[in-house]
Scaffold this motif. Structure first.
Motif, PDB file in Angstrom:
ATOM      1  N   LYS B  32      44.014  44.362  26.672  1.00 23.02           N
ATOM      2  CA  LYS B  32      43.355  45.536  26.108  1.00 23.02           C
ATOM      3  C   LYS B  32      42.000  45.773  26.792  1.00 23.02           C
ATOM      4  CE  LYS B  32      43.121  48.894  23.162  1.00 23.02           C
ATOM      5  NZ  LYS B  32      44.126  49.976  23.183  1.00 23.02           N
ATOM      6  N   ALA B  33      41.303  44.705  27.057  1.00 24.06           N
ATOM      7  CA  ALA B  33      39.985  44.830  27.677  1.00 24.06           C
ATOM      8  C   ALA B  33      40.108  45.387  29.097  1.00 24.06           C
ATOM      9  CB  ALA B  33      39.285  43.477  27.709  1.00 24.06           C
ATOM     10  N   LEU B  34      41.072  44.894  29.835  1.00 21.81           N
ATOM     11  CA  LEU B  34      41.282  45.385  31.194  1.00 21.81           C
ATOM     12  C   LEU B  34      41.653  46.859  31.184  1.00 21.81           C
ATOM     13  CD1 LEU B  34      41.494  45.038  34.194  1.00 21.81           C
ATOM     14  CD2 LEU B  34      43.752  44.016  33.923  1.00 21.81           C
ATOM     15  N   GLU B  35      42.479  47.200  30.200  1.00 19.75           N
ATOM     16  CA  GLU B  35      42.888  48.585  30.022  1.00 19.75           C
ATOM     17  C   GLU B  35      41.662  49.479  29.798  1.00 19.75           C
ATOM     18  OE1 GLU B  35      45.569  50.194  26.565  1.00 19.75           O
ATOM     19  OE2 GLU B  35      46.578  48.510  27.563  1.00 19.75           O
ATOM     20  N   ARG B  78      42.977  37.704  35.472  1.00 19.51           N
ATOM     21  CA  ARG B  78      44.171  38.537  35.340  1.00 19.51           C
ATOM     22  C   ARG B  78      44.223  39.572  36.461  1.00 19.51           C
ATOM     23  NH1 ARG B  78      47.633  41.603  31.317  1.00 19.51           N
ATOM     24  NH2 ARG B  78      47.658  39.729  30.044  1.00 19.51           N
ATOM     25  N   TRP B  79      43.109  40.210  36.708  1.00 20.14           N
ATOM     26  CA  TRP B  79      43.085  41.249  37.730  1.00 20.14           C
ATOM     27  C   TRP B  79      43.373  40.672  39.116  1.00 20.14           C
ATOM     28  CZ3 TRP B  79      43.706  46.073  38.687  1.00 20.14           C
ATOM     29  CH2 TRP B  79      43.317  46.593  39.913  1.00 20.14           C
ATOM     30  N   CYS B  80      42.790  39.548  39.387  1.00 24.02           N
ATOM     31  CA  CYS B  80      42.981  38.950  40.699  1.00 24.02           C
ATOM     32  C   CYS B  80      44.430  38.533  40.903  1.00 24.02           C
ATOM     33  CB  CYS B  80      42.036  37.756  40.878  1.00 24.02           C
ATOM     34  SG  CYS B  80      40.310  38.284  41.012  1.00 24.02           S
ATOM     35  N   ALA B  81      45.051  38.086  39.837  1.00 27.33           N
ATOM     36  CA  ALA B  81      46.477  37.754  39.922  1.00 27.33           C
ATOM     37  C   ALA B  81      47.286  39.005  40.249  1.00 27.33           C
ATOM     38  CB  ALA B  81      46.942  37.143  38.606  1.00 27.33           C
ATOM     39  N   ILE B  82      46.965  40.092  39.571  1.00 28.54           N
ATOM     40  CA  ILE B  82      47.666  41.359  39.820  1.00 28.54           C
ATOM     41  C   ILE B  82      47.499  41.787  41.270  1.00 28.54           C
ATOM     42  CG2 ILE B  82      47.652  43.818  39.286  1.00 28.54           C
ATOM     43  CD1 ILE B  82      46.902  43.107  36.422  1.00 28.54           C
ATOM     44  N   THR B  83      46.273  41.690  41.754  1.00 33.98           N
ATOM     45  CA  THR B  83      45.995  42.070  43.140  1.00 33.98           C
ATOM     46  C   THR B  83      46.818  41.238  44.115  1.00 33.98           C
ATOM     47  OG1 THR B  83      43.720  42.682  42.599  1.00 33.98           O
ATOM     48  CG2 THR B  83      44.208  42.199  44.913  1.00 33.98           C
ATOM     49  N   LYS B  84      46.774  39.951  43.883  1.00 37.22           N
ATOM     50  CA  LYS B  84      47.482  39.028  44.761  1.00 37.22           C
ATOM     51  C   LYS B  84      48.968  39.366  44.808  1.00 37.22           C
ATOM     52  CE  LYS B  84      46.895  34.107  45.796  1.00 37.22           C
ATOM     53  NZ  LYS B  84      46.196  32.888  45.345  1.00 37.22           N
ATOM     54  N   GLU B  85      49.519  39.575  43.640  1.00 39.09           N
ATOM     55  CA  GLU B  85      50.923  39.956  43.540  1.00 39.09           C
ATOM     56  C   GLU B  85      51.208  41.209  44.342  1.00 39.09           C
ATOM     57  OE1 GLU B  85      53.036  40.809  39.664  1.00 39.09           O
ATOM     58  OE2 GLU B  85      51.988  38.939  39.195  1.00 39.09           O
ATOM     59  N   ALA B  86      50.387  42.211  44.143  1.00 37.39           N
ATOM     60  CA  ALA B  86      50.592  43.483  44.834  1.00 37.39           C
ATOM     61  C   ALA B  86      50.545  43.276  46.343  1.00 37.39           C
ATOM     62  CB  ALA B  86      49.529  44.492  44.407  1.00 37.39           C
ATOM     63  N   LEU B  87      49.603  42.447  46.782  1.00 40.34           N
ATOM     64  CA  LEU B  87      49.494  42.230  48.220  1.00 40.34           C
ATOM     65  C   LEU B  87      50.657  41.413  48.755  1.00 40.34           C
ATOM     66  CD1 LEU B  87      45.746  41.710  49.003  1.00 40.34           C
ATOM     67  CD2 LEU B  87      47.130  43.769  48.888  1.00 40.34           C
ATOM     68  N   GLN B  88      51.115  40.479  47.946  1.00 42.49           N
ATOM     69  CA  GLN B  88      52.259  39.701  48.409  1.00 42.49           C
ATOM     70  C   GLN B  88      53.486  40.581  48.534  1.00 42.49           C
ATOM     71  OE1 GLN B  88      52.031  36.564  45.575  1.00 42.49           O
ATOM     72  NE2 GLN B  88      51.126  35.115  47.030  1.00 42.49           N
ATOM     73  N   ALA B  89      53.605  41.537  47.627  1.00 43.67           N
ATOM     74  CA  ALA B  89      54.703  42.489  47.736  1.00 43.67           C
ATOM     75  C   ALA B  89      54.608  43.248  49.048  1.00 43.67           C
ATOM     76  CB  ALA B  89      54.671  43.451  46.559  1.00 43.67           C
ATOM     77  N   MET B  90      53.404  43.601  49.432  1.00 42.88           N
ATOM     78  CA  MET B  90      53.206  44.329  50.696  1.00 42.88           C
ATOM     79  C   MET B  90      53.480  43.460  51.918  1.00 42.88           C
ATOM     80  SD  MET B  90      49.732  46.393  50.042  1.00 42.88           S
ATOM     81  CE  MET B  90      49.557  47.348  48.548  1.00 42.88           C
ATOM     82  N   ALA B  91      52.802  42.332  51.898  1.00 42.34           N
ATOM     83  CA  ALA B  91      52.967  41.433  53.027  1.00 42.34           C
ATOM     84  C   ALA B  91      54.346  40.801  52.978  1.00 42.34           C
ATOM     85  CB  ALA B  91      51.897  40.361  53.016  1.00 42.34           C
ATOM     86  N   GLY B  92      54.963  40.872  51.799  1.00 43.22           N
ATOM     87  CA  GLY B  92      56.295  40.333  51.625  1.00 43.22           C
ATOM     88  C   GLY B  92      57.330  41.212  52.314  1.00 43.22           C
TER      89      GLY B  92
END
Lengths: 212, 212
Positions: B32-35, B78-92
């Motif tokens: 909720k806070a991130l939102e 939490r945000w950094c995890a999301i970022t990492k995931e997104a980038l791994q999807a790209m670099a993936g």
DNA sequence: ACCTGAACACCGTTCAAGT
DNA sequence: ACCTGAACACCGTTCAAGT
């Protein structure tokens, strides 16, 4: 218990025209606040703290400023003026080769006191229109100086804009990123400026030489 | 008068297993806070506001978190995890040409919601060690991905580091600079990446072609 | 013209008490 | 285990009153 001991009146039973004599102008407040900001960072810029340091009460603050935002704006304006002056002094010693100018500007940015203010100003700018305006004006000026140097180096208008933007943004980014990434060595700064200031060799008419 | 109307219990004389049933996990609070942060910016992330939105009292917050800093840390993580995931999807989707990878990453950064969080996190990082650590880790990861792309393009280690640093710092700078300077057009992003990814032509073995 | 002093609002934090 | 409710501290802001 006051954390830092009273800074207010010189103490002693000073008989010099009443203790009440110490009055501070709006500029005094601004100067003191900027000083605090540079020395202890943004968290030190509280009106409570300022009043303690100046030896007056909070009510006094509100005679000079409408609110905290107005203080921030005053700090921003003052700082941007200082920056502009410093840059004019650099660009004023004007017949330095353009690359040298870029070096000096970069070096100035990397000073710690500069970084602290840079960061604070941009934080505040997000919350206050007027601070944002002051910062914007200053940024545009810096951008202009960098762009000019690049134009003198023979870059096209488009290239000069892009390269100036890159350098300026990288500088801002460095100010905000801090220890996140390995901090640039002098040598890396050299490489960076080489990239920014060099094109395919044929486009250069003045070659930059062994810097620092 | 409550500014936004009570968001708490569904109202009505709900007979569904007592109004007290709505309980929030630590993750709920963080989400909720991130939102809130993404939607309304850093100034909306007050524990008072969060409690109002979740329909609980402030005391409840302190059962899940030691203090505000711990919430910030949770958001950061939490945000950094999301970022990492997104980038791994790209670099993936990995066998994209390196230049394409850089394009996608740059584009992601330029999204507004990304920018808002980026800014807040770095602000907080200055005040809180643990937030700083999370941001640092994320930055290093991003830097690594960019650097890798440049190495694949045939740059020397030193050049790759410098160029990766420049691009990443420029991105951070853009996030913090905002409207200060004319915002980069798609075309200027192209020019930028050309500069970062190109050297003297002879050094390239794969040529980047008409992007976007 | 410039400052004091007391009041208030807002928000983070604590804690004993409830269920 | 999770939450309420009341208290407190801190800080920004206002304002009537002083000199």
């Amino acid at each position: 218990m006051s954390p830092r001991a009273g800074t207010g009146h010189p103490a002693g039973k000073s008989r010099e025209r009443k203790p009440l004599t110490t009055r501070w102008s709006r500029d005094d407040w601004t100067a003191k606040a900027l000083e605090l900001l540079m020395a202890e960072g943004v968290s030190a810029v509280k009106i409570t703290r300022l009043c303690a340091d100046l030896g007056v009460t909070k009510g006094s603050f509100y005679w000079h400023f409408a609110d905290l935002d107005e203080l921030m704006e005053a700090i921003a304006t003052r700082w941007c003026a200082i920056t502009k002056e410093a840059l004019q002094a650099m660009a004023g010693l004007d017949r330095l080769p353009p690359v040298e100018r870029l070096y000096r500007m970069t070096e100035r940015l990397l000073e710690d006191r500069t970084l602290a203010v840079e960061r604070a100003l941009r934080d505040w700018a997000r919350a206050d229109e007027r601070v944002a305006d002051a910062v914007t004006e200053s940024d545009r000026y810096v951008f202009g100086v960098v762009q000019q140097a690049l134009l003198e180096l023979g870059f096209s208008a488009g290239q000069a804009r892009m390269r100036a933007g890159t350098l300026v943004y990288a500088g801002i980014g460095y100010a905000h990123g801090q220890r996140s990434l390995p901090k640039p060595t002098k040598n890396e700064v050299s490489l960076l400026l080489d990239m920014i200031a060099n094109t395919a060799a044929e486009r250069l008419d003045q070659q930059p030489q062994g810097h620092l």
